[in-house]
Design an enzyme around this catalytic site. Structure first.
Site, mmCIF file in Angstrom:
data_model
loop_
_atom_site.group_PDB
_atom_site.id
_atom_site.type_symbol
_atom_site.label_atom_id
_atom_site.label_comp_id
_atom_site.label_asym_id
_atom_site.label_seq_id
_atom_site.Cartn_x
_atom_site.Cartn_y
_atom_site.Cartn_z
ATOM 1 N N PHE A 164 -22.239 -53.872 41.753
ATOM 2 C CA PHE A 164 -22.124 -53.957 43.215
ATOM 3 C C PHE A 164 -23.408 -54.447 43.873
ATOM 4 O O PHE A 164 -23.379 -54.914 45.013
ATOM 5 C CB PHE A 164 -21.747 -52.577 43.794
ATOM 6 N N LYS A 188 -14.897 -60.809 36.951
ATOM 7 C CA LYS A 188 -14.396 -59.514 37.448
ATOM 8 C C LYS A 188 -15.564 -58.905 38.224
ATOM 9 O O LYS A 188 -16.436 -58.241 37.656
ATOM 10 C CB LYS A 188 -13.982 -58.633 36.268
ATOM 11 N N GLU A 191 -15.637 -53.978 42.490
ATOM 12 C CA GLU A 191 -14.558 -53.731 43.459
ATOM 13 C C GLU A 191 -15.096 -53.155 44.773
ATOM 14 O O GLU A 191 -14.376 -53.032 45.748
ATOM 15 C CB GLU A 191 -13.495 -52.803 42.843
ATOM 16 N N SER A 241 -24.460 -50.531 34.860
ATOM 17 C CA SER A 241 -25.202 -49.343 34.412
ATOM 18 C C SER A 241 -25.219 -49.263 32.877
ATOM 19 O O SER A 241 -24.364 -49.852 32.206
ATOM 20 C CB SER A 241 -24.557 -48.098 35.001
ATOM 21 N N CYS A 296 -31.868 -53.400 40.286
ATOM 22 C CA CYS A 296 -32.182 -53.007 38.908
ATOM 23 C C CYS A 296 -33.663 -53.236 38.608
ATOM 24 O O CYS A 296 -34.186 -52.733 37.635
ATOM 25 C CB CYS A 296 -31.343 -53.802 37.931
ATOM 26 N N GLU A 395 -31.849 -42.739 36.391
ATOM 27 C CA GLU A 395 -31.947 -43.870 37.331
ATOM 28 C C GLU A 395 -31.285 -43.415 38.637
ATOM 29 O O GLU A 395 -30.066 -43.260 38.712
ATOM 30 C CB GLU A 395 -31.194 -45.086 36.768
HETATM 31 P P1 NAD Z 1 -21.362 -49.962 37.039
HETATM 32 O O1 NAD Z 1 -21.751 -49.912 35.610
HETATM 33 O O2 NAD Z 1 -20.750 -48.748 37.649
HETATM 34 O O3 NAD Z 1 -20.289 -51.139 37.287
HETATM 35 C C1 NAD Z 1 -20.515 -52.434 36.794
HETATM 36 C C2 NAD Z 1 -19.167 -53.093 36.521
HETATM 37 O O4 NAD Z 1 -18.470 -52.325 35.533
HETATM 38 C C3 NAD Z 1 -18.265 -53.160 37.747
HETATM 39 O O5 NAD Z 1 -17.616 -54.409 37.761
HETATM 40 C C4 NAD Z 1 -17.279 -52.018 37.527
HETATM 41 O O6 NAD Z 1 -16.004 -52.275 38.077
HETATM 42 C C5 NAD Z 1 -17.202 -51.905 36.022
HETATM 43 N N1 NAD Z 1 -16.964 -50.525 35.572
HETATM 44 C C6 NAD Z 1 -17.349 -49.376 36.192
HETATM 45 N N2 NAD Z 1 -16.953 -48.303 35.469
HETATM 46 C C7 NAD Z 1 -16.328 -48.784 34.375
HETATM 47 C C8 NAD Z 1 -15.701 -48.161 33.240
HETATM 48 N N3 NAD Z 1 -15.652 -46.826 33.104
HETATM 49 N N4 NAD Z 1 -15.167 -48.956 32.298
HETATM 50 C C9 NAD Z 1 -15.206 -50.298 32.408
HETATM 51 N N5 NAD Z 1 -15.777 -50.935 33.471
HETATM 52 C C10 NAD Z 1 -16.333 -50.189 34.425
HETATM 53 O O7 NAD Z 1 -22.634 -50.435 37.851
HETATM 54 P P2 NAD Z 1 -22.815 -50.544 39.428
HETATM 55 O O8 NAD Z 1 -22.894 -49.156 39.980
HETATM 56 O O9 NAD Z 1 -21.834 -51.487 40.002
HETATM 57 O O10 NAD Z 1 -24.249 -51.254 39.509
HETATM 58 C C11 NAD Z 1 -25.458 -50.564 39.460
HETATM 59 C C12 NAD Z 1 -26.014 -50.524 38.059
HETATM 60 O O11 NAD Z 1 -26.189 -51.844 37.578
HETATM 61 C C13 NAD Z 1 -27.398 -49.887 37.986
HETATM 62 O O12 NAD Z 1 -27.448 -49.091 36.842
HETATM 63 C C14 NAD Z 1 -28.335 -51.084 37.855
HETATM 64 O O13 NAD Z 1 -29.568 -50.814 37.228
HETATM 65 C C15 NAD Z 1 -27.506 -51.995 37.040
HETATM 66 N N6 NAD Z 1 -27.961 -53.372 37.180
HETATM 67 C C16 NAD Z 1 -28.642 -53.917 36.142
HETATM 68 C C17 NAD Z 1 -29.121 -55.199 36.248
HETATM 69 C C18 NAD Z 1 -29.881 -55.824 35.122
HETATM 70 O O14 NAD Z 1 -30.143 -57.001 35.213
HETATM 71 N N7 NAD Z 1 -30.241 -55.128 34.086
HETATM 72 C C19 NAD Z 1 -28.896 -55.953 37.418
HETATM 73 C C20 NAD Z 1 -28.170 -55.360 38.451
HETATM 74 C C21 NAD Z 1 -27.699 -54.068 38.313
#
Ligand code: NAD
Length: 510
Positions: A164, A188, A191, A241, A296, A395
């Site tokens: 997000f 994808k 959401e 994450s 991140c 985090e």
């Molecule tokens: P998230 O892991 O909750 O979601 C990321 C994606 O995975 C979304 O599209 C979501 O719909 C999907 N998702 C969520 N739960 C899922 C599940 N149980 N099974 C399958 N898919 C699932 O992350 P977020 O909250 O959207 O974003 C924040 C996180 O992203 C933070 O941890 C941040 O550090 C990380 N991030 C990392 C980088 C990097 O370059 N390393 C860059 C941006 C964000």
């Protein structure tokens, strides 16, 4: 006005917009019967519903991408380059429209949202040079009359799953190199803030990208699992994450896919006693609270060495009352709300937890922030954080900056190297020799020297170490091109009857 921008005019007039999928060059209404809410975090009001895809809808997008691959992969490099230059112009011309969608759904302030689009645009610009980037090598006369050369070819249909916190830029890190290399793409997005992807789809179509080359399916775990298990998807890029990154890597590779999965972070900024403290404090405030800490690469832990600590904490504390928290569309705001009410409450609970664990709450963000129903939290500074505390280990992903105090450079580096994450890290010092040693010693993928958020420019690659990246290749830049292509080596000889004979021996290069 674009369709997506129109949706938000409707929102302001009281109707709830519906955000559909984008398949084969057109918006497609979801048929799964499942949808999710999208909020404006500054008002706390629901602004839209987003369709959540079933596996069948994901399959429809994959089939469109598979059909499009047959022609897209044959399109000449010069034609692909021409389309990329048009994409560059359109994204540039619509950067305000994209940024506005980001502010309305993510909450970040408009200037920061514009910065996000600008950093994504850099990756698109890099991809305008695809003809140069995808070149192979050629060895003439490797053996008598034999030439050998290498080529890089696209993989086919590739998937991208994005978080997000950068709803425009992170997808650009993926689709731009993937498509430039000749692949077709199924995105994808998160959401929570899905509209930027839909405007992107419209812009790509307007730029002349053939239908089916770029598709968007919205959704949750159901859609992600469908992508990870789909036999026609060759590779998956993920950013999110750490627990989900690990899951995506394990599930995707188990299903035979190439996967790069970038995870979470706990980025440390080390401040040595010889640092320019005013500069370090400015950097800490910018990198800790920019985008409400939902980056991140945000600095979340300051490691103050020796006598730097008191001065640094004092200088940051002095700056915090000036941070203007408010609606991201207000040009005076410097920090917007958090993305959802649940996330805001979770971040706030860490302030409570920090106090219970024995940290000193120097500035408490729960005491500030605008009134109303928005998901706001003010800025928090916590001193005396210890590595065994949850506020150190987790985090937090919000406007909470911790300070941990150590006596020596070695102790500071050990903290960073013992941490399970290894995304970004920074050191503030005036000593070039120490900075050079730090770059050599530290176990992290991206290092800043007096630069708090060292996100690499588009012609290098982005990625962390340890639990911040699962997979072998970093994202965008030269490693991105490698990820989205596979090598082939051709050994060729043109017929020369004079040298033709049967030889059952192993081929030798003579
Ligand atoms: P998230 O892991 O909750 O979601 C990321 C994606 O995975 C979304 O599209 C979501 O719909 C999907 N998702 C969520 N739960 C899922 C599940 N149980 N099974 C399958 N898919 C699932 O992350 P977020 O909250 O959207 O974003 C924040 C996180 O992203 C933070 O941890 C941040 O550090 C990380 N991030 C990392 C980088 C990097 O370059 N390393 C860059 C941006 C964000």
């Amino acid at each position: 006005m674009t369709e997506v921008a129109e949706q938000f005019t409707e929102e302001q007039s009281g109707e709830t917009a519906r955000i559909t999928h984008w398949i084969d060059g057109a918006p497609v209404e979801g048929t799964s019967g499942r949808s999710g809410p999208v909020f404006n975090p500054a008002t706390g009001l629901q602004s839209a519903v987003v369709d959540l895809a079933s596996p069948e809808e994901v399959d429809a997008a994959v089939q469109a991408a598979k059909r499009a691959f047959e022609t897209w992969r044959t399109m000449s490099l010069s034609r692909r380059t021409e389309i990329f230059f048009r994409i560059r112009e359109l994204v540039h011309d619509h950067s305000d429209d994209l940024a506005r969608l980001l502010t309305l759904e993510h909450g970040k302030v408009f200037s920061d949202a514009k910065g996000e689009v600008a950093r994504g645009l850099e990756v698109i610009e890099f991809c305008c040079g695809i003809a140069q980037l995808i070149k192979g090598e050629h060895s003439e006369q490797a053996s008598t009359g034999v030439d050998v050369y290498s080529i890089r070819q696209p993989l086919g249909v590739v998937g991208g799953i994005t978080p997000f916190n950068f709803p425009a830029m992170v997808p650009m890190w993926m689709w731009a190199p993937a498509i430039a290399c000749g692949n077709t793409f199924v995105l994808k997005p998160s959401e929570k803030d899905p509209s930027a992807s839909m405007l992107t789809a419209e812009l790509l179509k307007e730029a002349g990208l053939p239908d089916g080359v770029f598709n968007v399916v919205h959704g949750d775990k159901v859609a992600v699992d469908a992508v990870l298990e789909h036999p026609d998807i060759a590779a998956v890029s993920f950013v999110g994450s750490t627990p989900i990154a690990r899951y995506v890597y394990e599930t995707g590779t188990k299903n035979g896919k190439r996967v790069q999965a970038l995870g979470g972070a706990k980025n440390h900024m080390i401040v040595l006693p010889d640092a320019d403290i005013a500069m370090a404090a400015d950097a800490a405030v910018s990198a800790g609270y920019g985008s409400a800490g939902e980056r991140c690469m945000a600095v979340s832990m300051l490691v103050a060495v020796g006598h730097a600590a008191d001065e640094l904490v004092g200088a940051i504390k002095e700056r915090l009352p000036n941070v203007k928290v408010g609606d991201g569309m207000n040009p005076d705001s410097e920090m917007g709300p958090l993305v959802t009410r649940e996330h805001r409450d979770k971040v706030a609970s860490y302030i409570e937890k920090g106090a219970e664990e024995g940290a000193t709450i120097v500035t408490d963000g729960r005491d500030s922030g605008p009134d109303g129903n928005g998901f706001f939290l003010g800025v928090t500074l916590m001193d005396d954080v210890k590595p065994e505390m949850d506020v150190y280990k987790d985090e937090i992903f919000g406007p909470v900056l911790g300070v941990t105090r150590v006596e020596t450079y070695d102790q500071a580096v050990k903290l960073v190297n013992d941490n399970p994450y290894g995304n970004g890290v920074a050191i503030f010092t005036r000593d070039g020799g120490v900075a050079r040693q730090f770059q050599f010693d530290v176990k992290a993928g991206m290092v800043g020297v007096n630069v708090p958020i060292p996100v690499p420019v588009a012609y290098y690659s982005f990625g962390g170490w340890k639990n911040s990246l699962f997979g072998d290749l970093h994202i965008y830049g030269p490693e991105g091109i490698q990820f989205y292509t596979r090598g082939k080596v051709v050994t060729s000889r043109w017929p020369d009857p004079a040298t033709s004979k049967v030889d059952l021996g192993f081929p030798q290069t003579r």
